[in-house]
Write a protein that holds these residues in place. Structure first.
Motif, PDB file in Angstrom:
ATOM      1  N   TYR A  99       0.827  -1.211   0.000  1.00  0.00           N
ATOM      2  CA  TYR A  99       0.000   0.000   0.000  1.00  0.00           C
ATOM      3  C   TYR A  99       0.860   1.259   0.000  1.00  0.00           C
ATOM      4  O   TYR A  99       0.566   2.234  -0.688  1.00  0.00           O
ATOM      5  CB  TYR A  99      -0.922   0.024   1.231  1.00  0.00           C
ATOM      6  CG  TYR A  99      -1.740  -1.222   1.410  1.00  0.00           C
ATOM      7  CD1 TYR A  99      -2.348  -1.839   0.320  1.00  0.00           C
ATOM      8  CD2 TYR A  99      -1.917  -1.785   2.663  1.00  0.00           C
ATOM      9  CE1 TYR A  99      -3.098  -2.982   0.476  1.00  0.00           C
ATOM     10  CE2 TYR A  99      -2.664  -2.937   2.839  1.00  0.00           C
ATOM     11  CZ  TYR A  99      -3.255  -3.537   1.735  1.00  0.00           C
ATOM     12  OH  TYR A  99      -3.999  -4.666   1.915  1.00  0.00           O
ATOM     13  N   THR A 102       2.385   1.640  -3.560  1.00  0.00           N
ATOM     14  CA  THR A 102       1.404   2.195  -4.495  1.00  0.00           C
ATOM     15  C   THR A 102       1.182   3.682  -4.219  1.00  0.00           C
ATOM     16  O   THR A 102       1.185   4.504  -5.136  1.00  0.00           O
ATOM     17  CB  THR A 102       0.059   1.459  -4.370  1.00  0.00           C
ATOM     18  OG1 THR A 102       0.291   0.071  -4.533  1.00  0.00           O
ATOM     19  CG2 THR A 102      -0.926   1.943  -5.405  1.00  0.00           C
ATOM     20  N   ASN A 166      -9.626   0.468 -11.799  1.00  0.00           N
ATOM     21  CA  ASN A 166      -8.702  -0.498 -11.232  1.00  0.00           C
ATOM     22  C   ASN A 166      -7.342  -0.542 -11.955  1.00  0.00           C
ATOM     23  O   ASN A 166      -6.792  -1.595 -12.201  1.00  0.00           O
ATOM     24  CB  ASN A 166      -9.349  -1.899 -11.234  1.00  0.00           C
ATOM     25  CG  ASN A 166      -8.648  -2.855 -10.295  1.00  0.00           C
ATOM     26  OD1 ASN A 166      -8.094  -2.430  -9.291  1.00  0.00           O
ATOM     27  ND2 ASN A 166      -8.641  -4.124 -10.648  1.00  0.00           N
ATOM     28  N   TYR A 240     -10.188   8.961   0.091  1.00  0.00           N
ATOM     29  CA  TYR A 240     -10.737   7.668   0.491  1.00  0.00           C
ATOM     30  C   TYR A 240     -11.738   7.105  -0.504  1.00  0.00           C
ATOM     31  O   TYR A 240     -11.584   5.980  -0.988  1.00  0.00           O
ATOM     32  CB  TYR A 240     -11.392   7.796   1.870  1.00  0.00           C
ATOM     33  CG  TYR A 240     -11.984   6.482   2.321  1.00  0.00           C
ATOM     34  CD1 TYR A 240     -11.177   5.459   2.790  1.00  0.00           C
ATOM     35  CD2 TYR A 240     -13.350   6.254   2.237  1.00  0.00           C
ATOM     36  CE1 TYR A 240     -11.707   4.248   3.174  1.00  0.00           C
ATOM     37  CE2 TYR A 240     -13.893   5.043   2.620  1.00  0.00           C
ATOM     38  CZ  TYR A 240     -13.058   4.041   3.089  1.00  0.00           C
ATOM     39  OH  TYR A 240     -13.583   2.841   3.454  1.00  0.00           O
ATOM     40  N   PRO A 243     -10.405   5.641  -4.364  1.00  0.00           N
ATOM     41  CA  PRO A 243      -9.768   4.312  -4.398  1.00  0.00           C
ATOM     42  C   PRO A 243     -10.663   3.225  -3.805  1.00  0.00           C
ATOM     43  O   PRO A 243     -10.640   2.085  -4.281  1.00  0.00           O
ATOM     44  CB  PRO A 243      -8.483   4.494  -3.571  1.00  0.00           C
ATOM     45  CG  PRO A 243      -8.623   5.776  -2.857  1.00  0.00           C
ATOM     46  CD  PRO A 243      -9.587   6.618  -3.619  1.00  0.00           C
ATOM     47  N   GLU A 244     -11.449   3.563  -2.809  1.00  0.00           N
ATOM     48  CA  GLU A 244     -12.336   2.571  -2.202  1.00  0.00           C
ATOM     49  C   GLU A 244     -13.336   2.038  -3.231  1.00  0.00           C
ATOM     50  O   GLU A 244     -13.620   0.846  -3.287  1.00  0.00           O
ATOM     51  CB  GLU A 244     -13.084   3.211  -1.021  1.00  0.00           C
ATOM     52  CG  GLU A 244     -14.294   2.450  -0.503  1.00  0.00           C
ATOM     53  CD  GLU A 244     -13.943   1.168   0.225  1.00  0.00           C
ATOM     54  OE1 GLU A 244     -12.825   1.089   0.746  1.00  0.00           O
ATOM     55  OE2 GLU A 244     -14.796   0.250   0.262  1.00  0.00           O
ATOM     56  N   ILE A 247     -10.976   0.577  -6.911  1.00  0.00           N
ATOM     57  CA  ILE A 247      -9.848  -0.369  -6.901  1.00  0.00           C
ATOM     58  C   ILE A 247     -10.275  -1.695  -6.262  1.00  0.00           C
ATOM     59  O   ILE A 247     -10.858  -1.705  -5.179  1.00  0.00           O
ATOM     60  CB  ILE A 247      -8.646   0.213  -6.119  1.00  0.00           C
ATOM     61  CG1 ILE A 247      -8.145   1.495  -6.764  1.00  0.00           C
ATOM     62  CG2 ILE A 247      -7.516  -0.815  -6.021  1.00  0.00           C
ATOM     63  CD1 ILE A 247      -7.606   1.338  -8.166  1.00  0.00           C
ATOM     64  N   ASN A 250      -5.706  -5.896  -4.705  1.00  0.00           N
ATOM     65  CA  ASN A 250      -5.176  -5.505  -3.395  1.00  0.00           C
ATOM     66  C   ASN A 250      -3.898  -4.677  -3.496  1.00  0.00           C
ATOM     67  O   ASN A 250      -3.734  -3.692  -2.798  1.00  0.00           O
ATOM     68  CB  ASN A 250      -4.938  -6.743  -2.537  1.00  0.00           C
ATOM     69  CG  ASN A 250      -4.652  -6.371  -1.092  1.00  0.00           C
ATOM     70  OD1 ASN A 250      -5.346  -5.526  -0.526  1.00  0.00           O
ATOM     71  ND2 ASN A 250      -3.630  -6.963  -0.510  1.00  0.00           N
ATOM     72  N   ARG A 253      -4.138  -0.885  -3.960  1.00  0.00           N
ATOM     73  CA  ARG A 253      -4.799  -0.048  -2.957  1.00  0.00           C
ATOM     74  C   ARG A 253      -3.812   0.940  -2.366  1.00  0.00           C
ATOM     75  O   ARG A 253      -2.670   0.597  -2.067  1.00  0.00           O
ATOM     76  CB  ARG A 253      -5.386  -0.917  -1.848  1.00  0.00           C
ATOM     77  CG  ARG A 253      -6.563  -1.741  -2.320  1.00  0.00           C
ATOM     78  CD  ARG A 253      -7.412  -2.205  -1.147  1.00  0.00           C
ATOM     79  NE  ARG A 253      -8.671  -2.752  -1.660  1.00  0.00           N
ATOM     80  CZ  ARG A 253      -8.961  -4.052  -1.684  1.00  0.00           C
ATOM     81  NH1 ARG A 253      -8.104  -4.933  -1.208  1.00  0.00           N
ATOM     82  NH2 ARG A 253     -10.109  -4.462  -2.183  1.00  0.00           N
ATOM     83  N   THR A 254      -4.264   2.177  -2.183  1.00  0.00           N
ATOM     84  CA  THR A 254      -3.429   3.177  -1.515  1.00  0.00           C
ATOM     85  C   THR A 254      -3.617   3.034  -0.007  1.00  0.00           C
ATOM     86  O   THR A 254      -4.520   2.344   0.459  1.00  0.00           O
ATOM     87  CB  THR A 254      -3.812   4.601  -1.967  1.00  0.00           C
ATOM     88  OG1 THR A 254      -5.209   4.775  -1.759  1.00  0.00           O
ATOM     89  CG2 THR A 254      -3.479   4.819  -3.424  1.00  0.00           C
ATOM     90  N   VAL A 257      -7.158   3.242   1.930  1.00  0.00           N
ATOM     91  CA  VAL A 257      -8.060   2.114   1.707  1.00  0.00           C
ATOM     92  C   VAL A 257      -7.407   0.828   2.184  1.00  0.00           C
ATOM     93  O   VAL A 257      -8.047  -0.015   2.815  1.00  0.00           O
ATOM     94  CB  VAL A 257      -8.408   2.006   0.209  1.00  0.00           C
ATOM     95  CG1 VAL A 257      -9.357   0.858  -0.022  1.00  0.00           C
ATOM     96  CG2 VAL A 257      -9.007   3.300  -0.275  1.00  0.00           C
ATOM     97  N   GLY A 258      -6.116   0.704   1.918  1.00  0.00           N
ATOM     98  CA  GLY A 258      -5.402  -0.531   2.216  1.00  0.00           C
ATOM     99  C   GLY A 258      -5.440  -0.918   3.677  1.00  0.00           C
ATOM    100  O   GLY A 258      -5.613  -2.091   4.003  1.00  0.00           O
TER     101      GLY A 258
END
Lengths: 307, 300
Positions: A99, A102, A166, A240, A243-244, A247, A250, A253-254, A257-258
Motif C-alpha cells: 500500500y 502504491t 482499477n 478515500y 480508491p475505495e 480499486i 489488493n 490499494r493506496t 483504503v489498504g
C-alpha cells in the motif's frame, strides 16, 4: 516604563539614599513582574498540556498498543507492558508495504505532473496578457471550490467507459487534476509577487519565454514547489472514496483504503494492527517534519484565493 | 506596465499552447464529468447503454426521499457543532498560545497540538473507532475505571449516540484549519495594538472581545463558508465507522449518493443527487466570494 522611575529621583538629587532605595524598589518590582509572568506562563502551559494530552492520547495509545502482544493487551488494555514487542512491526510490514509503495508511486507521478502543469500555467497566466486569460484562471480557480466528491458519480462512469477502473491511471488522473488546480492557483499567486524587473531584464537580454521559465521562474518558485509536493502527498494519504470505490486489486490499494484490508494475523491481533497503522502513517509524518513550513504557506495560499 | 501595452497588439499564441495540457486535463476530467452528470440526471442513466430521458423524475424522487432529507438533518447537526464547539476550543487554544510569553514554549505547544494533522484521516477514524469499541475500547474501560460502568455502551452501534460519536472523533478538534487560522491571525496582530490597549488599562478579557475578535472577523467569515463546504462533503468517517447506520442514524448526503449508485445501481438518480450537491456547493462558494470581496474591500 521602568526608566521613568529611575530618572525621577535623579532630577532631584536630595540624597544618595533615595536613589539606591529606588533602584532597589525597581529591582524588586521587576522581580515581582517576572514572577507574575512566570506564573501565568506555567498556568497556561499546564492547561495546554492537558489539551495536548487529550489530542495526542489516541496516537500515544496506538503506539503503546503496537508494542504489546495480544495476550498482554487483553490482560491489561491500558498501561504499558515490558518488554516491548517490536516484532509486531515486522509482522505488519509485509501487509503494509504494497500500500505504501502504491501510494508513493501515485504521489510521485502526481507531484511531478502537477508541478510541471502548475508552473507552466502559473507562469503563463501571471506574466502574459492575452484574451481569455482571466476567464481561464477563473475556470481553474472555480474548481478549487467544488470538492472532488461532487464529481464522484459522473467521473466513475467516465473512467468505466474509458476502461481505466482499477489501474494506475485511475488512481493518478483524478488526483493529478485536483492537485493541478491547487498548483496553478498557488504558482500564479506566487509568480505575481516576483519582481517585474527580473523578467524585464531577461527579456532585454533576449531570453525566450521558455528560457525565462526554465532559468528564472522555476528556480525562484522552489519554495512553492515544496508546498505543492507536500499537499499532493497529503492528498494521496487522505483520498478515500475514489480508491475505495474503483480499486479491487489488493496491491493497487493506496494507504487510506489498504489499511482496512489487512490480512491474517493483523485482523486478529491488536499489536500488529496498530503497528501497521503507524508504519502506514510514517511517510506522511516524516514529510510533515521536513516540510512543516511549506504546509503553513500552502494553507495561507489556498485561503488567499477564497478571500 | 509598458510591456502590457506593447503586448496587447500581438496575441501570444504560445500562451494558449502552454495552457492547453492543463485546460485539457481539467476540461476532460473535471468539467466534462460534471456537465455530463447534470445532463444525465434527467435520464434513467445506464452507463454503457441507452439512457432514456425521464425529465424531472429523478428530482421528484429526491423530493420524496426521506433518507436524503434525513441526511441533511444530520449534517445540519454536524454544522452547528462545527461552527461553535469546533471553533471555540481551537480559539481558546490559540488565545492561550499567544498568552505564553516564551517563544520556545509557544512553538513547542503549537507543534504538539497539530501533530494529529500528520496522520491520514482514515487512520484517525480507525483509531477513534477503536476507542469507541464496545468490548476493548478505551472509553468504556475508562468509564468502568471511574465507577461509571453503567454508562458504557456500544457508542457507534446505538442510534442515539452514533452521530455524536462520529462528531467527537478527533476531540478536542484543535488539529485543524480553524486553529491554524486563529493562531496565525492572533500572532499577526501588531504588538503596538496590545501595548496601547494595556496602557489604556484593558485586561485580558477586554483584549479578547475588543481587539482579538474584531481582528479575526475576516478569517471567521472564511471559516464559516469552509465549514459549509466541509459538512456538505462530510462522509468518509461515517462510511468507515457506521456505514450510515444504525437505522440510517448517521447517513449523510454523500453516503446516500454513493449508496444509490453502487448499491441500488440507479445512476440517473445518483447523478441528480450529485448535481444537487454540486450546485449547493457552487452557490455557497459564490456567496463566500461575493461577500468576502464586498466586505474585504470596505475594510481595507
Amino acid at each position: 516604563m521602568s526608566s521613568t522611575s529611575v530618572t525621577q529621583p535623579l532630577e532631584c538629587p536630595d540624597s544618595v539614599v533615595t536613589i539606591t532605595d529606588d533602584i532597589g524598589a525597581v529591582r524588586r518590582h521587576r522581580a515581582r513582574r517576572v514572577s507574575r509572568r512566570t506564573i501565568i506562563d506555567l498556568t497556561v502551559a499546564a492547561i495546554l498540556s492537558v489539551m495536548v494530552f487529550i489530542a495526542l492520547f489516541p496516537y500515544l495509545y496506538m503506539l503503546e498498543t503496537s508494542l504489546k502482544s495480544n495476550r498482554e493487551f487483553l490482560g491489561n488494555a491500558v498501561t504499558p507492558t515490558w518488554p516491548p514487542h517490536f516484532g509486531n512491526f515486522v509482522t505488519a510490514w509485509g501487509d503494509v508495504a504494497p500500500y505504501i509503495l502504491t501510494s508513493l508511486v501515485v504521489a510521485a507521478v502526481t507531484t511531478l505532473g502537477c508541478i510541471a502543469l502548475g508552473s507552466v500555467s502559473g507562469y503563463v497566466l501571471s506574466r502574459f496578457r492575452f484574451p481569455g486569460r482571466n476567464l481561464f484562471f477563473g475556470l481553474i480557480a472555480l474548481l478549487l471550490m467544488v470538492p472532488n466528491v461532487a464529481s464522484l458519480i459522473p467521473l466513475f462512469v467516465l473512467m468505466k467507459n474509458l476502461g481505466l477502473l482499477n489501474t494506475y491511471p485511475d488512481l493518478i488522473i483524478p488526483q493529478l487534476a485536483a492537485e493541478t488546480v491547487f498548483a496553478v492557483v498557488l504558482m500564479k499567486t506566487y509568480i505575481d509577487q516576483l519582481p517585474e524587473e527580473l523578467f524585464d531584464a531577461a527579456k532585454v537580454d533576449g531570453a525566450s519565454a521558455g528560457r525565462t521559465y526554465w532559468s528564472i521562474t522555476l528556480p525562484l518558485a522552489r519554495p512553492i514547489i515544496g508546498t505543492v509536493a507536500l499537499f499532493s502527498v497529503i492528498g494521496v494519504w487522505s483520498d478515500y472514496f475514489w480508491p475505495e470505490l474503483t480499486i479491487v486489486t489488493n496491491s493497487l490499494r493506496t494507504v487510506p483504503v489498504g489499511v482496512q484490508f489487512f490480512q491474517g494475523e493483523l485482523t486478529t491481533a491488536y499489536g500488529p494492527l496498530f503497528a501497521g497503522y503507524l508504519i502506514a502513517s510514517a511517510p506522511l509524518l516524516i514529510l510533515f517534519v521536513v516540510l512543516a513550513r511549506n504546509f503553513l504557506a500552502g494553507i495561507q495560499g489556498g485561503l488567499a484565493v477564497d478571500r | 506596465m509598458s510591456m502590457v501595452v506593447r503586448k496587447r497588439r500581438r496575441i501570444p499564441w504560445g500562451a494558449y499552447l502552454a495552457l492547453a495540457p492543463t485546460l485539457g486535463l481539467l476540461g476532460f476530467f473535471r468539467y466534462y464529468p460534471d456537465v455530463n452528470g447534470l445532463v444525465h440526471s434527467f435520464t434513467n442513466w445506464e452507463p454503457g447503454f441507452a439512457s432514456p430521458f425521464v425529465g424531472l423524475a429523478n428530482y421528484r424522487a429526491m423530493w420524496h426521499d426521506q433518507i436524503w432529507w434525513q441526511s441533511f438533518e444530520h449534517i445540519g447537526v454536524i454544522f452547528l457543532i462545527a461552527v461553535t464547539a469546533m471553533w471555540a476550543i481551537p480559539l481558546g487554544a490559540a488565545e492561550l498560545l499567544v498568552t505564553l510569553s516564551r517563544p520556545r514554549w509557544r512553538f513547542v505547544f503549537r507543534t504538539l497540538l497539530i501533530v494529529p494533522l500528520a496522520f491520514s484521516p482514515v487512520i484517525q477514524v480507525l483509531t477513534w473507532e477503536f476507542i469507541y469499541d464496545p468490548n476493548v475500547g478505551v472509553l468504556n474501560h475508562f468509564l468502568q475505571g471511574v465507577g461509571l460502568g453503567a454508562l458504557a455502551k456500544n457508542w457507534l452501534g446505538d442510534p442515539n449516540t452514533a452521530l455524536w460519536a462520529l462528531i467527537f472523533i478527533n476531540f478536542p478538534w484543535v488539529a485543524g484549519l480553524p486553529f491554524l487560522i486563529f493562531s496565525s491571525g492572533l500572532q499577526n496582530i501588531p504588538r503596538e495594538v496590545f501595548d496601547a490597549a494595556s496602557v489604556d488599562g484593558a485586561g485580558r478579557l477586554k483584549r479578547f472581545f475588543f481587539i482579538d475578535l474584531p481582528m479575526l472577523m475576516r478569517q471567521i467569515r472564511v471559516l464559516f463558508f469552509l465549514a459549509v463546504v466541509f459538512v456538505l462533503q462530510y462522509g468518509f468517517a461515517a462510511f468507515i465507522a457506521t456505514q450510515g447506520g444504525p437505522n440510517n442514524s448517521t447517513t449523510v448526503p454523500v453516503l446516500r449518493m454513493v449508496d444509490v449508485a453502487f448499491q441500488a445501481d440507479e445512476w440517473g438518480y445518483a447523478a441528480a443527487l450529485s448535481s444537487t450537491l454540486m450546485v449547493i456547493m457552487m452557490i455557497v462558494s459564490g456567496l463566500s466570494l461575493l461577500l468576502g470581496r464586498k466586505r474585504g474591500g470596505a475594510a481595507r
